[in-house]
Motif scaffolding. Sequence first.
Motif, short mmCIF file in Angstrom:
data_model
loop_
_atom_site.label_atom_id
_atom_site.label_comp_id
_atom_site.label_asym_id
_atom_site.label_seq_id
_atom_site.Cartn_x
_atom_site.Cartn_y
_atom_site.Cartn_z
N UNK A 232 0.85 -1.20 0.00
CA UNK A 232 0.00 0.00 0.00
C UNK A 232 0.88 1.25 0.00
N UNK B 251 1.19 4.47 -2.61
CA UNK B 251 1.17 5.88 -2.24
C UNK B 251 2.35 6.61 -2.87
N UNK C 75 -5.45 13.38 -11.43
CA UNK C 75 -6.55 12.42 -11.54
C UNK C 75 -6.02 10.99 -11.43
N UNK D 148 -5.03 10.11 -7.81
CA UNK D 148 -6.10 9.84 -6.85
C UNK D 148 -6.82 8.55 -7.22
N UNK E 12 -4.92 5.68 -5.94
CA UNK E 12 -5.15 5.43 -4.50
C UNK E 12 -6.50 4.78 -4.29
N UNK E 13 -7.55 5.31 -4.96
CA UNK E 13 -8.90 4.77 -4.71
C UNK E 13 -8.96 3.31 -5.13
N UNK F 61 -6.37 1.02 -6.32
CA UNK F 61 -5.39 0.05 -5.86
C UNK F 61 -5.28 0.03 -4.34
N UNK F 62 -4.90 1.19 -3.76
CA UNK F 62 -4.69 1.20 -2.31
C UNK F 62 -6.00 1.02 -1.57
N UNK F 63 -7.10 1.58 -2.12
CA UNK F 63 -8.35 1.58 -1.37
C UNK F 63 -9.19 0.34 -1.56
#
Lengths: 166, 347
Positions: free
Chosen positions: A36, A40, A53, A56, A59-60, A62-64
Amino acid sequence: MSTLEILFYALSAFAIVSAIMVLVSKNPIHSVLWLILVFFAISGHYILLNAQFLAIVNIIVYAGAIMVLFLFVIMLMNVKKDSEPQKQLLVKFTGVIAGGSFLTLLIALVKQTSQLQGKQVLLKEGTIGLIHPLGKALFSDYVVPFEISSVLFLSAMVGAVIIGKK
Amino acid sequence: MTIIAIDWAFIVEKLIMIAIVVFASLGIALYTTFGERKVAAILQDRPGPSRVGPFGLFQPLADGLKLIMKEEIIPNAANKWLFILGPGLAMTASLMTCAVIPWGSAVDVFGRHVALQIADVNIGILYVFAVVSMGVYGIMIGGWASNNKFSLMSSLRAASQAISYELAMGLALIALLMTTGSLSLKTIVEQQVSGRYWNIVYQPLGFLLFFITALAECNRTPFDLPEAENELNFGYHQEYSSMKLGFYLFAEYINMIMSSAIMASMYFGGYDLPFFNEASVAPNIAALIGVGTLLIKIVMFIFLFMWIRWTIPRFRYDQLMNLGWKTMIPLALFNLLLTGAVILAKL
């Protein structure tokens, strides 16, 4: 050094260290958490490239979302440190040598490419990563591939629902 | 010789803003716990906390002191680092939202024009969305690291609930974005201040969906299944003590404040005071009035959250999932279609 360069090197070091920690960690949950952090760091690079874009969404999605699923699976499988098979030293050495050779090959290839020689990444320039130009490009120049890929996603979703119902 | 060319005044300005916003949210969260107990008391016809200080006003300070003074216990079987990381992550994720909320228009201090917003990024709403999706990690890591099956169950519940309701939340937001044409929260609020009606007029169904999903994302009743004490003892923070527990409880209240601020900014005009011409007073005073207006709106939303908590009983888990997937998402899609059709008809 400009602020941008400092940020670039700091983020790169952060990404590389985290990526190494993904591999080195014995505990699979720790690996997921380091991964994670890698995402980032990559999002930070996108921001340096003025692609907010992409940063973010990285992040939404893959990480989220995806990493939460990873965590779910690992937590439910209850992988323990001692139950994980320990590889032999010889296997480890072979892996390191093979991976290292592949890395050298990749670096050599990238360095030979004529389009990349003497070029520098344009930091904080260009607008294609911002949301307006990106949306315009997706819905005018690339509308057919965009729609096809959304149909692909839809079929994957339908497939997942059907498998889940069985 | 300057090695790094940085606008130091800008950095100082932003640091001061961050400090003010963070400490203000912490302070408001502190008194939200007091408010919660008072509202519960009024709804249940009893006096509520009234012993510490006048009207019990120092009660939250006493509670905070009690939490800090308690003994820190880390269970033997717990994963120590992740056990400590969990509450920190939960707190960080809930505080990070405040970066893109426009708290007011702008003030002139010491000859500088200071916008009352930490960062006006052109992807503001997506940023909020990303931070919300990060909030799950604090709960999941804390629940797993406790090495307690009730905590794990509860954190899995929390994560699946958050993921399910994020979808409906995103779809409700897309409908709003179609009418505003911008992702920046600042631009959305400015549109509502100048001329345009508040977005609730254009998106009533979207607001209802967003409100319900916000309740679910904050783990508030009727969606507080992660803390269902009759099934799970105490929930994902069962093994936590002292201020680590305090962080988890506090993060919930800060989430509440932040989602109230976002709802107020997106659907209820943000710092816009209705029937009041901001140009008729000095800009600084107008900005302060704006901040006050936003705070009042936030308090009203928080009251609504509490009112619901002490009125409605908790869902069963299958009801929660059915509501999320079979009611909220189809409704959000319908809202999306409707909005698109109206926009097309107007063209």
